[in-house]
Structures are given as structure tokens and as C-alpha cells.
Scaffold this motif. Structure first.
Motif, PDB file in Angstrom:
ATOM      1  N   ILE A   1       0.840  -1.197   0.000  1.00 11.38           N
ATOM      2  CA  ILE A   1       0.000   0.000   0.000  1.00 11.38           C
ATOM      3  C   ILE A   1       0.876   1.248   0.000  1.00 11.38           C
ATOM      4  N   ALA A   2       0.628   2.153  -0.955  1.00  5.84           N
ATOM      5  CA  ALA A   2       1.352   3.417  -1.015  1.00  5.84           C
ATOM      6  C   ALA A   2       0.515   4.593  -0.534  1.00  5.84           C
ATOM      7  N   THR A   3      -0.807   4.497  -0.663  1.00  2.00           N
ATOM      8  CA  THR A   3      -1.668   5.581  -0.206  1.00  2.00           C
ATOM      9  C   THR A   3      -1.514   5.758   1.305  1.00  2.00           C
ATOM     10  N   GLY A   4      -1.309   6.989   1.730  1.00  6.48           N
ATOM     11  CA  GLY A   4      -1.061   7.268   3.139  1.00  6.48           C
ATOM     12  C   GLY A   4       0.397   7.177   3.511  1.00  6.48           C
ATOM     13  N   TYR A   5       1.242   6.859   2.545  1.00  2.53           N
ATOM     14  CA  TYR A   5       2.688   6.777   2.751  1.00  2.53           C
ATOM     15  C   TYR A   5       3.428   7.683   1.769  1.00  2.53           C
ATOM     16  N   LEU A   6       3.084   7.566   0.501  1.00  2.00           N
ATOM     17  CA  LEU A   6       3.717   8.369  -0.549  1.00  2.00           C
ATOM     18  C   LEU A   6       3.130   9.769  -0.629  1.00  2.00           C
ATOM     19  N   ASP A   7       1.904   9.951  -0.112  1.00  5.59           N
ATOM     20  CA  ASP A   7       1.176  11.205  -0.307  1.00  5.59           C
ATOM     21  C   ASP A   7       0.753  11.862   1.000  1.00  5.59           C
ATOM     22  N   THR A   8       1.563  11.710   2.038  1.00 11.10           N
ATOM     23  CA  THR A   8       1.287  12.357   3.325  1.00 11.10           C
ATOM     24  C   THR A   8       1.518  13.866   3.227  1.00 11.10           C
ATOM     25  N   PRO A   9       1.062  14.623   4.212  1.00 10.28           N
ATOM     26  CA  PRO A   9       1.380  16.063   4.214  1.00 10.28           C
ATOM     27  C   PRO A   9       2.885  16.324   4.173  1.00 10.28           C
ATOM     28  N   GLU A  10       3.644  15.507   4.875  1.00  9.34           N
ATOM     29  CA  GLU A  10       5.108  15.687   4.858  1.00  9.34           C
ATOM     30  C   GLU A  10       5.681  15.406   3.477  1.00  9.34           C
ATOM     31  N   ALA A  11       5.167  14.359   2.805  1.00  9.29           N
ATOM     32  CA  ALA A  11       5.630  14.034   1.461  1.00  9.29           C
ATOM     33  C   ALA A  11       5.289  15.158   0.487  1.00  9.29           C
ATOM     34  N   ILE A  12       4.092  15.714   0.631  1.00  5.96           N
ATOM     35  CA  ILE A  12       3.680  16.824  -0.233  1.00  5.96           C
ATOM     36  C   ILE A  12       4.601  18.025  -0.026  1.00  5.96           C
ATOM     37  N   LYS A  13       4.942  18.312   1.219  1.00  7.97           N
ATOM     38  CA  LYS A  13       5.877  19.403   1.501  1.00  7.97           C
ATOM     39  C   LYS A  13       7.240  19.122   0.861  1.00  7.97           C
ATOM     40  N   GLY A  14       7.708  17.899   0.990  1.00  4.39           N
ATOM     41  CA  GLY A  14       9.005  17.558   0.422  1.00  4.39           C
ATOM     42  C   GLY A  14       9.036  17.700  -1.083  1.00  4.39           C
ATOM     43  N   MET A  15       7.992  17.225  -1.763  1.00  2.00           N
ATOM     44  CA  MET A  15       7.975  17.346  -3.211  1.00  2.00           C
ATOM     45  C   MET A  15       7.662  18.764  -3.670  1.00  2.00           C
ATOM     46  N   THR A  16       7.046  19.553  -2.815  1.00  2.00           N
ATOM     47  CA  THR A  16       6.889  20.982  -3.126  1.00  2.00           C
ATOM     48  C   THR A  16       8.258  21.659  -3.131  1.00  2.00           C
ATOM     49  N   ASN A  17       9.103  21.288  -2.169  1.00  2.00           N
ATOM     50  CA  ASN A  17      10.486  21.790  -2.180  1.00  2.00           C
ATOM     51  C   ASN A  17      11.192  21.383  -3.472  1.00  2.00           C
ATOM     52  N   TYR A  18      11.005  20.138  -3.856  1.00  2.00           N
ATOM     53  CA  TYR A  18      11.627  19.654  -5.091  1.00  2.00           C
ATOM     54  C   TYR A  18      11.121  20.455  -6.296  1.00  2.00           C
ATOM     55  N   GLN A  19       9.826  20.693  -6.351  1.00  2.00           N
ATOM     56  CA  GLN A  19       9.256  21.442  -7.470  1.00  2.00           C
ATOM     57  C   GLN A  19       9.821  22.855  -7.558  1.00  2.00           C
ATOM     58  N   THR A  20      10.112  23.431  -6.398  1.00  2.00           N
ATOM     59  CA  THR A  20      10.679  24.783  -6.364  1.00  2.00           C
ATOM     60  C   THR A  20      11.967  24.880  -7.168  1.00  2.00           C
ATOM     61  N   LEU A  21      12.763  23.836  -7.155  1.00  2.00           N
ATOM     62  CA  LEU A  21      14.018  23.845  -7.902  1.00  2.00           C
ATOM     63  C   LEU A  21      13.804  24.138  -9.379  1.00  2.00           C
ATOM     64  N   PHE A  22      12.705  23.645  -9.932  1.00  2.00           N
ATOM     65  CA  PHE A  22      12.432  23.792 -11.356  1.00  2.00           C
ATOM     66  C   PHE A  22      11.512  24.977 -11.638  1.00  2.00           C
ATOM     67  N   LYS A  23      10.575  25.211 -10.730  1.00  2.00           N
ATOM     68  CA  LYS A  23       9.652  26.337 -10.884  1.00  2.00           C
ATOM     69  C   LYS A  23      10.397  27.659 -10.898  1.00  2.00           C
ATOM     70  N   GLU A  24      11.469  27.746 -10.099  1.00  2.00           N
ATOM     71  CA  GLU A  24      12.255  28.973 -10.021  1.00  2.00           C
ATOM     72  C   GLU A  24      13.536  28.897 -10.849  1.00  2.00           C
ATOM     73  N   ASP A  25      13.609  27.922 -11.741  1.00  2.00           N
ATOM     74  CA  ASP A  25      14.763  27.760 -12.636  1.00  2.00           C
ATOM     75  C   ASP A  25      16.088  27.646 -11.877  1.00  2.00           C
ATOM     76  N   LEU A  26      16.051  26.960 -10.752  1.00  2.00           N
ATOM     77  CA  LEU A  26      17.283  26.705 -10.009  1.00  2.00           C
ATOM     78  C   LEU A  26      17.992  25.467 -10.549  1.00  2.00           C
ATOM     79  N   SER A  27      17.252  24.668 -11.315  1.00  2.00           N
ATOM     80  CA  SER A  27      17.801  23.478 -11.970  1.00  2.00           C
ATOM     81  C   SER A  27      17.093  23.328 -13.309  1.00  2.00           C
ATOM     82  N   PRO A  28      17.759  22.807 -14.327  1.00  2.00           N
ATOM     83  CA  PRO A  28      17.113  22.681 -15.656  1.00  2.00           C
ATOM     84  C   PRO A  28      15.945  21.710 -15.643  1.00  2.00           C
ATOM     85  N   LYS A  29      14.925  22.003 -16.435  1.00  2.00           N
ATOM     86  CA  LYS A  29      13.772  21.111 -16.541  1.00  2.00           C
ATOM     87  C   LYS A  29      14.061  19.926 -17.462  1.00  2.00           C
ATOM     88  N   GLY A  30      15.089  20.049 -18.275  1.00  2.00           N
ATOM     89  CA  GLY A  30      15.443  18.973 -19.191  1.00  2.00           C
ATOM     90  C   GLY A  30      16.763  18.340 -18.820  1.00  2.00           C
TER      91      GLY A  30
END
Length: 479
Positions: A285-314
Motif C-alpha cells: 500500500i502506497a496511499t497514506g505513505y507516498l502522499d502524506t502532508p510531509e511528502a507533499i511538503k518535500g515534493m513541493t520543495n523539489y518542485q521549487t528547484l524547477f519552478k524557479e529555474d534553479l535546476s534545468p527542466k530537461g
């Protein structure tokens, strides 16, 4: 030599292997047990016990009958292939009745080749696998448990995260080839030009920057570069892992952003613990493990790297080595390359990033012995010979990688005195293996595209919830 599958290796047995590796029906059928010859009482390095230094081997005396052992592994450059070839020659001198046939293929094709061989029911005796796939090897009866063929001292010598990842229900399914835990590399020149303080250069696993500190530093570096007209320099290099670029390798790289936000010390029913665990205890089971509030926060941090062009999207090749990225994540191999070949800039290292914990994933290439091999003791002995101290020293010297066994690391002076090596050793000991699931291939094949979508800007929470539900559906067949 040609081999006809035995009764024990046909029918439902092949189907069960196919189901595990290729994602088919539920696991069924048993496999012929390893050879019944009496095991030796002492390690293979015991003088006079065997005809060669078989390292940690404790199996029976090898057969004198003519035979061929087949080996499948990735292709290396000539200088790295050389010590392996020399080891084969030395083994053949001790056991002239054993012929070794090696098949070397590009690393990116290795996993698929293993799958095809196993599905066929006639696979090489030794194949290069991965510690993260130990649950697959176990559930599908694909690999021979190695406890009866390698001494406990040898097995315990392997860095704990690698050993534990490869161990299922007390049985060791594969043996780590080298240690590949990643930590943070930085370009001191770029930080200096931007007027940004470099990350902490300490050797403790928990001594690194938080995700927020790291992102803020990359923001400052990127802003300064763009204001000066520099459009080529980025804060974080494009990933070199897996297929490269964002969403390239969740197991070894991007899972860091999620799992460091969790805590293995938290109560097991908490979202903090479940975030770290990544999957339910039964691996289904991944539901409740991969998509917790903490996981969402962590992947939001990851998204910031690309949203703000801190790392290439390609995909951009060799950004960090080329001097146009302020940071990158890599293993000890980077440092050894810089030291042997030189680097075009002043570089340094820092521990992995921290959330609730400092986190690095320790996944390693790991050869295993095919359970359908007609020569299991001899295959185990050859693998043990390749992994003996002499042959490992030669390989690591050519490869520039870090040993997977602590005794070899401990004998190297640089791991006692050099801060970079000392950090690498601490990370190897303190890293975490990926979550254990017989459906781990399904898991990562579902999550990698989700990570890429997140990098490209989709809603983080929605995409993680969708990915978790997809994983749950994929893993139903293993219940």
C-alpha cells in the motif's frame, strides 16, 4: 555450454519468475533447492581449504567436472574491465575445469536483460542485480540465498544499509558490489562569485543544510548569475541518475526530498513515520505513505528547484563537472575522479540535506546467483573470488568507488584522515535502503513519471495522490 531446463525449472516455476519481474500474476511454485553437498566448516580464505583465496566462501569443495559458468554484468571502460578479467584468469588457473563466459552489456539495458533471461528459464549463473530488488529475487525464487555459501563474518562486514536491503526474512539474496551513497558536492568558485556562504563541510551525516537553507542558497546564486548576464549557470545540476533529468531515479535520488521529511523514530501510525517508510509494512500500500502532508511538503520543495529555474527542466550533460552548476549529488566516485583527473574549479562536499532527518539512499549494484543454475556452489565460489580482498582492492583502485565492506574501508588511511572520505564512510553507514516490496519495480515505474510531472509544474498533492492510488492498483496482484 547448452543446458536443458530441468523439471524443477520448468512450468509454474518459470511462470512465477515472470510474474515477479514482469508484473504478471501472483507468485506461485517452489524452486529446486541449492546443491546438497556438505558445506565446509570455515571461511574460504582458510589456508589450504580451497585451491584459491575464495574470500568469504564456506561452501563445499568445488567439482572437478568440466563446466561453464556464465556471468552477466554491465560494461565498464577498459581500465575497469581489466581487474575483473585478471581475476577470471587467476580463478581459471586454480580451477582449469571451469570455463567462464562473460556477457557485458550497457548498464541501461541490464535490468531488462535480466528480466528476459529469467523469464526464459535459462539464465546466466551469476547476474548483476541491485540491492533494491532483493524482495523480487526472494519472492520469485529467482536468486539463491547466500547465507550457506558465505561466512557470517563476510556478510556482517558489508555496510549495514546495503546488507539489510539485500536481506529478506534473514536470507541474503545478493551482495553489494560497491557503496554508492550520495552526498552534496558544491563548486566553491560559483558560491564565491555569488557571495553566498558554502554549505557546512563536516563529516557527520546529520550535519548538512536543511532543504530550506539549500534552496535559499540556490536562489541567491541564480539571482546573482542572471543579473550578471550569466544564463548558463544553475544552482543544481541536471540529474545524471537513471534516465537523467527530473524524475530520473526515485530510489537513489528524488526519494530524498520525500523521505527526509519523515522520521523512522516516530510512532508507526504517524504520518511522519509513514512518510519515511514510503510503503506499508507488507509492501503493498502506497496511499497514506507516498502522499502524506510531509511528502507533499518535500515534493513541493523539489518542485521549487524547477519552478524557479534553479535546476534545468530537461537533460543537460555534465553540468557540475563542466563548471556550470553550483551543486550536485553524487557518491565518492566524483571525488576520486576529480583527484585523479583534476577538476576545473575548486570543489567541496557537504552531508546530505536534512528534513526531520538527514537522508541518503544506499542502493548498490549487487550480483546474485541464479537459482536455476546447475552449478550453484561453483557460481558462489567464483562470486566469492571476485569479492575477495585482493580483487576488490584492484577493482576499487581502477573504478574509484568506495568499498561495500567496512574492513576494506578501514584499512585505507584516507578513510581515517581525509574529510571527504570520512564523510562518505559515515553516509554509507547512516544511509537508508529503499522501501521493501516485491512490487518495487511497479512502484518506481509509477512514481518516476509523477516526479517528472511535478518538476514540470503540476499540482503536487494531486499528483502524489494519483501516483499512490496507481501504485496500490499495481500491487494488488501481489496480495
Amino acid at each position: 555450454m547448452n543446458r536443458t531446463p530441468s523439471t524443477a525449472r520448468s512450468g509454474t516455476f518459470i511462470a512465477s519468475r515472470r510474474s515477479v519481474l514482469l508484473g504478471g500474476a501472483s507468485l506461485i511454485a517452489a524452486v529446486a533447492a541449492p546443491g546438497s553437498r556438505v558445506l565446509a566448516a570455515s571461511p574460504g580464505s582458510n589456508p589450504g581449504k580451497y585451491k584459491a583465496d575464495l574470500g568469504g566462501y564456506i561452501g563445499p569443495k568445488l567439482s572437478d567436472a568440466p563446466m561453464t559458468l556464465r556471468v552477466l554484468r554491465q560494461e565498464f571502460s577498459p581500465e575497469i574491465n581489466a581487474p575483473i578479467r585478471a581475476a577470471y584468469t587467476a580463478f581459471k588457473e586454480a580451477y582449469p575445469n571451469i570455463t567462464i563466459e562473460e556477457e557485458r552489456i550497457p548498464y541501461g539495458d541490464l535490468a531488462k536483460k535480466v528480466q528476459l533471461y529469467v523469464a526464459s528459464g535459462s539464465a546466466p549463473d551469476i547476474m548483476m542485480g541491485s540491492t533494491e530488488l532483493a524482495p523480487v529475487y526472494s519472492a520469485g525464487k529467482i536468486a539463491v540465498p547466500l547465507n550457506d555459501y558465505f561466512s557470517q563474518d563476510f556478510i556482517q562486514d558489508i555496510y549495514a544499509p546495503l546488507r539489510e536491503s539485500a536481506t529478506i526474512d534473514g536470507k541474503v539474496m545478493c551482495l553489494a558490489w560497491e557503496s554508492n551513497s550520495s552526498f552534496l558536492y558544491f563548486n566553491r568558485d560559483i558560491f564565491k562569485r555569488a557571495g553566498v556562504a558554502t554549505p557546512p563541510e563536516v563529516i557527520e551525516m546529520e550535519g548538512g543544510w536543511t532543504a530550506d537553507q539549500y534552496i535559499n542558497a540556490l536562489r541567491a546564486i541564480t539571482e546573482k548569475a542572471r543579473k550578471s548576464g550569466d544564463q548558463a549557470t544553475f544552482g543544481l545540476a541536471s540529474s545524471r541518475f537513471g534516465n537523467r533529468g527530473p524524475g530520473s531515479n526515485y530510489s537513489q535520488l528524488e526519494s530524498m526530498w520525500v523521505r527526509m521529511m519523515g522520521d523512522p523514530r516516530a510512532p508507526k501510525d504517524s504520518t511522519a513515520y509513514k512518510t519515511f517508510a514510503g510503503i506499508s509494512e507488507n509492501g503493498q500500500i502506497a496511499t497514506g505513505y507516498l502522499d502524506t502532508p510531509e511528502a507533499i511538503k518535500g515534493m513541493t520543495n523539489y518542485q521549487t528547484l524547477f519552478k524557479e529555474d534553479l535546476s534545468p527542466k530537461g537533460i543537460v550533460a555534465d553540468q557540475y563537472k563542466g563548471g556550470v552548476a553550483a551543486t550536485d549529488f553524487s557518491s565518492m566516485a566524483f571525488a576520486n575522479t576529480f583527484r585523479s583527473q583534476g577538476a576545473p574549479f575548486d570543489w567541496g562536499v557537504s552531508p546530505p540535506l536534512r528534513g526531520a532527518i538527514g537522508f541518503a539512499s544506499n542502493v548498490a549494484d549487487a550480483p546474485f546467483i541464479y537459482s536455476g543454475s546447475p552449478h550453484i556452489p561453483e557460481a558462489a565460489a567464483l562470486l566469492a573470488f571476485l569479492l575477495n580482498d585482493t580483487n576488490r582492492r584492484a577493482f576499487y583502485a581502477a573504478r574509484g568507488s568506495m568499498p561495500s565492506r567496512q574492513s576494506l574501508t578501514n584499512e585505507m588511511p584516507e578513510y581515517k584522515s581525509d574529510p571527504v572520505n570520512m564523510l562518505a564512510a559515515n553516509v554509507a553507514a547512516g544511509a537508508y535502503g529503499p522501501p521493501k516490496s516485491v512490487g518495487w519495480l511497479d512502484y518506481v515505474n509509477a512514481v518516476n513519471p509523477a516526479v517528472k510531472d511535478i518538476a514540470l509544474g503540476v499540482d503536487v498533492a494531486d499528483r502524489l495522490h494519483t501516483a499512490a492510488r496507481q501504485v496500490d492498483r499495481l500491487l494488488v496482484k501481489y496480495r
